[in-house]
Design an enzyme around this catalytic site. Structure first.
Site, PDB file in Angstrom:
ATOM      1  N   GLU A  56       0.828  -1.215   0.000  1.00 11.05           N
ATOM      2  CA  GLU A  56       0.000   0.000   0.000  1.00 11.05           C
ATOM      3  C   GLU A  56       0.863   1.266   0.000  1.00 11.05           C
ATOM      4  OE1 GLU A  56      -1.499   1.762   3.434  1.00 11.05           O
ATOM      5  OE2 GLU A  56      -1.091   0.062   4.746  1.00 11.05           O
ATOM      6  N   LYS A  91      -5.673  10.760   0.829  1.00  7.35           N
ATOM      7  CA  LYS A  91      -5.723   9.388   1.350  1.00  7.35           C
ATOM      8  C   LYS A  91      -6.938   8.734   0.704  1.00  7.35           C
ATOM      9  CE  LYS A  91      -6.653   7.087   5.782  1.00  7.35           C
ATOM     10  NZ  LYS A  91      -6.808   7.295   7.237  1.00  7.35           N
ATOM     11  N   VAL A 126      -5.383   0.262   2.824  1.00  8.08           N
ATOM     12  CA  VAL A 126      -5.575  -1.189   2.671  1.00  8.08           C
ATOM     13  C   VAL A 126      -6.769  -1.438   1.745  1.00  8.08           C
ATOM     14  CG1 VAL A 126      -6.298  -3.270   3.928  1.00  8.08           C
ATOM     15  CG2 VAL A 126      -4.482  -1.801   4.857  1.00  8.08           C
ATOM     16  N   SER A 130     -13.195   1.421  10.079  1.00 12.91           N
ATOM     17  CA  SER A 130     -12.419   1.529   8.840  1.00 12.91           C
ATOM     18  C   SER A 130     -13.075   0.762   7.688  1.00 12.91           C
ATOM     19  CB  SER A 130     -11.014   0.992   9.063  1.00 12.91           C
ATOM     20  OG  SER A 130     -10.297   1.003   7.838  1.00 12.91           O
ATOM     21  N   ALA A 131     -13.025   1.377   6.515  1.00 12.33           N
ATOM     22  CA  ALA A 131     -13.506   0.708   5.297  1.00 12.33           C
ATOM     23  C   ALA A 131     -12.679  -0.537   4.993  1.00 12.33           C
ATOM     24  CB  ALA A 131     -13.452   1.679   4.118  1.00 12.33           C
ATOM     25  N   ASP A 132     -11.506  -0.668   5.636  1.00  6.01           N
ATOM     26  CA  ASP A 132     -10.673  -1.864   5.417  1.00  6.01           C
ATOM     27  C   ASP A 132     -11.453  -3.141   5.745  1.00  6.01           C
ATOM     28  OD1 ASP A 132      -8.683  -0.019   4.924  1.00  6.01           O
ATOM     29  OD2 ASP A 132      -7.472  -0.520   6.687  1.00  6.01           O
ATOM     30  N   LYS A 156      -4.179  -2.141  14.304  1.00  5.06           N
ATOM     31  CA  LYS A 156      -3.387  -1.218  15.103  1.00  5.06           C
ATOM     32  C   LYS A 156      -3.927  -1.108  16.521  1.00  5.06           C
ATOM     33  CE  LYS A 156      -3.307   1.130  11.591  1.00  5.06           C
ATOM     34  NZ  LYS A 156      -3.322   1.968  10.433  1.00  5.06           N
TER      35      LYS A 156
HETATM   36  N1  PSU Z   1      -0.662   0.452   8.701  1.00 11.28           N
HETATM   37  C1  PSU Z   1       0.402   1.152   9.109  1.00 11.28           C
HETATM   38  N2  PSU Z   1       0.381   2.502   8.890  1.00 11.28           N
HETATM   39  C2  PSU Z   1      -0.667   3.114   8.236  1.00 11.28           C
HETATM   40  C3  PSU Z   1      -1.786   2.350   7.817  1.00 11.28           C
HETATM   41  C4  PSU Z   1      -1.726   1.022   8.074  1.00 11.28           C
HETATM   42  O1  PSU Z   1       1.336   0.599   9.669  1.00 11.28           O
HETATM   43  O2  PSU Z   1      -0.611   4.307   8.004  1.00 11.28           O
HETATM   44  C5  PSU Z   1      -2.956   2.984   7.057  1.00 11.28           C
HETATM   45  C6  PSU Z   1      -3.500   1.938   6.093  1.00 11.28           C
HETATM   46  O3  PSU Z   1      -3.494   2.508   4.819  1.00 11.28           O
HETATM   47  C7  PSU Z   1      -4.909   1.663   6.559  1.00 11.28           C
HETATM   48  C8  PSU Z   1      -5.269   3.001   7.075  1.00 11.28           C
HETATM   49  O4  PSU Z   1      -5.741   1.199   5.525  1.00 11.28           O
HETATM   50  O5  PSU Z   1      -4.097   3.395   7.807  1.00 11.28           O
HETATM   51  C9  PSU Z   1      -6.517   2.961   7.908  1.00 11.28           C
HETATM   52  O6  PSU Z   1      -7.083   4.229   7.951  1.00 11.28           O
HETATM   53  P1  PSU Z   1      -8.551   4.443   8.542  1.00 11.28           P
HETATM   54  O7  PSU Z   1      -8.422   4.050   9.978  1.00 11.28           O
HETATM   55  O8  PSU Z   1      -8.840   5.906   8.346  1.00 11.28           O
HETATM   56  O9  PSU Z   1      -9.456   3.539   7.780  1.00 11.28           O
HETATM   57 MN    MN Z   2     -12.076   5.975  10.003  1.00 12.85          MN
END
Ligand code: PSU
Ligand code: MN
Length: 336
Positions: A61, A123, A143, A177-179, A196
């Site tokens: 990614e 992003k 992701v 997260s949309a992940d 995380k």
């Molecule tokens: N993993 C890491 N660092 C990051 C991310 C993941 O070690 O910066 C990023 C990835 O791109 C993941 C995103 O999809 O953070 C999630 O963001 P959000 O919580 O806004 O969905």
């Molecule tokens: Mn979010």
């Protein structure tokens, strides 16, 4: 009479339908997809040659480059991760949107561009894809969008640091997260070091269960928590070899199911002291809410703040766990 435009649309639609059917049929065989399927997609020559020859490819990614780490460590890490994948005999395909093109495989200059631009680059989540492409803009792929583009390109294995998940306090904020949604629908194996630790891990597992996403522990019965090897939560399945990971994922494809989440614990020597990281996370979360940080800013803010609060230790751990995941992804892709 149909207009030219409606011809164009139904042509694209039918190509996508064909691709989905083709994918399901061919998932278990050695045959590869044609790399020219989606008109918005550019596959780097090295990546497309590897796919055509059935050689292993690992998707990476780009949000981790632009939003996840500071410059220049972000660029150094991205290049080191690519090199680690090559050392394991696979071809890396870092994924991003550049000038409105969906890119599978970036040059070192393109990685440098994303790393230098940092948060000035959008992003890109699933909801951003059409607008960024139509505007010929750049986007760093999370992701979610990395899975989407990897799938379009015919890449099956993807390595990252940590996935997004259900945020703490999501019962109020709805910040999920949309992940997780992408994992439920897009057939790509995502190898990470766990959700995380800034997230609510228990709720993240509940959501993944609801969405039918298998959560596999690599060499562990316990869900790793990104900066640390332990979370107190069990994974659904433990797998100890890349061969077994590949066999499980092949079956997932044959059954027409979605993505699979592999959680690979950070190597012991790079893991953080839980007391130190938990304290930094708690403080960063308090500051984020005091400053009204929300939406897609939350994760980049927390990662950067935690790195400051730990004197860079969390960044060093983050780099090592990504490298560790990249190596496992390369070995697994080789077995597929
Ligand atoms: N993993 C890491 N660092 C990051 C991310 C993941 O070690 O910066 C990023 C990835 O791109 C993941 C995103 O999809 O953070 C999630 O963001 P959000 O919580 O806004 O969905
Ligand atoms: Mn979010």
């Amino acid at each position: 009479m149909e207009t030219q435009e409606s011809h164009g649309l139904s042509f694209l639609e039918s190509m996508n339908q064909d691709k989905i059917r083709h994918d399901m049929l061919e998932a278990g065989s050695q045959e590869r997809l044609s790399p020219t399927l989606n008109p918005h997609l550019d596959i780097a020559p090295e990546v497309s040659a590897a796919l055509a020859a059935g050689r292993p490819v690992v998707a990476l990614e780009s949000t981790i480059i632009s939003h996840g780490m500071p410059y220049p460590q972000n660029v150094e890490t991205a290049l080191r991760v690519e090199a680690a994948i090559r050392e394991c005999g696979a071809v890396p395909a870092t994924i991003a949107i550049l000038g409105g093109r969906l890119k599978a495989g970036l040059s070192a200059d393109e990685i440098e561009h994303l790393g230098r631009s940092g948060r000035a680059v959008a992003k890109a989540s699933r909801r951003d894809l059409a607008l960024l492409v139509a505007r010929k803009a750049d986007g760093a792929c999370t992701v979610t969008t990395t899975m989407f583009i990897a799938h379009l390109a015919g890449i099956k294995v993807f390595a990252t640091g940590g996935i997004g998940g259900v945020h703490r306090g999501a019962t109020e904020s709805f910040d999920i997260s949309a992940d997780l949604e992408e994992l439920s629908r897009t057939p790509v194996m995502v190898i990470c070091a766990g959700p995380k630790a800034i997230l609510d891990l228990g709720l993240t597992l509940e959501y993944l269960e609801t969405k039918g996403v298998p959560v596999v522990g690599y060499g562990t019965d316990e869900l790793p928590a990104f900066y640390t090897r332990r979370s107190g939560f069990a994974v659904d399945y433990r797998v100890d070899t890349p061969e077994e990971l590949a066999a499980a994922f092949r079956t997932q494809l044959e059954l027409g199911l979605g993505g699979m989440l592999v959680t690979n614990p950070i190597p012991e020597m790079y893991a953080m002291d839980p007391a130190i990281i938990d304290k930094a996370i708690a403080q960063a979360l308090t500051e984020a809410s005091a400053q009204g940080i929300h939406g897609k800013e939350v994760t980049p803010f927390l990662l950067a703040r935690i790195s400051q609060l730990t004197g860079g230790d969390s960044l060093a751990s983050n780099i090592q766990l990504v490298l560790n995941n990249a190596r496992l992804a390369a070995r697994t892709a080789a077995c597929l």
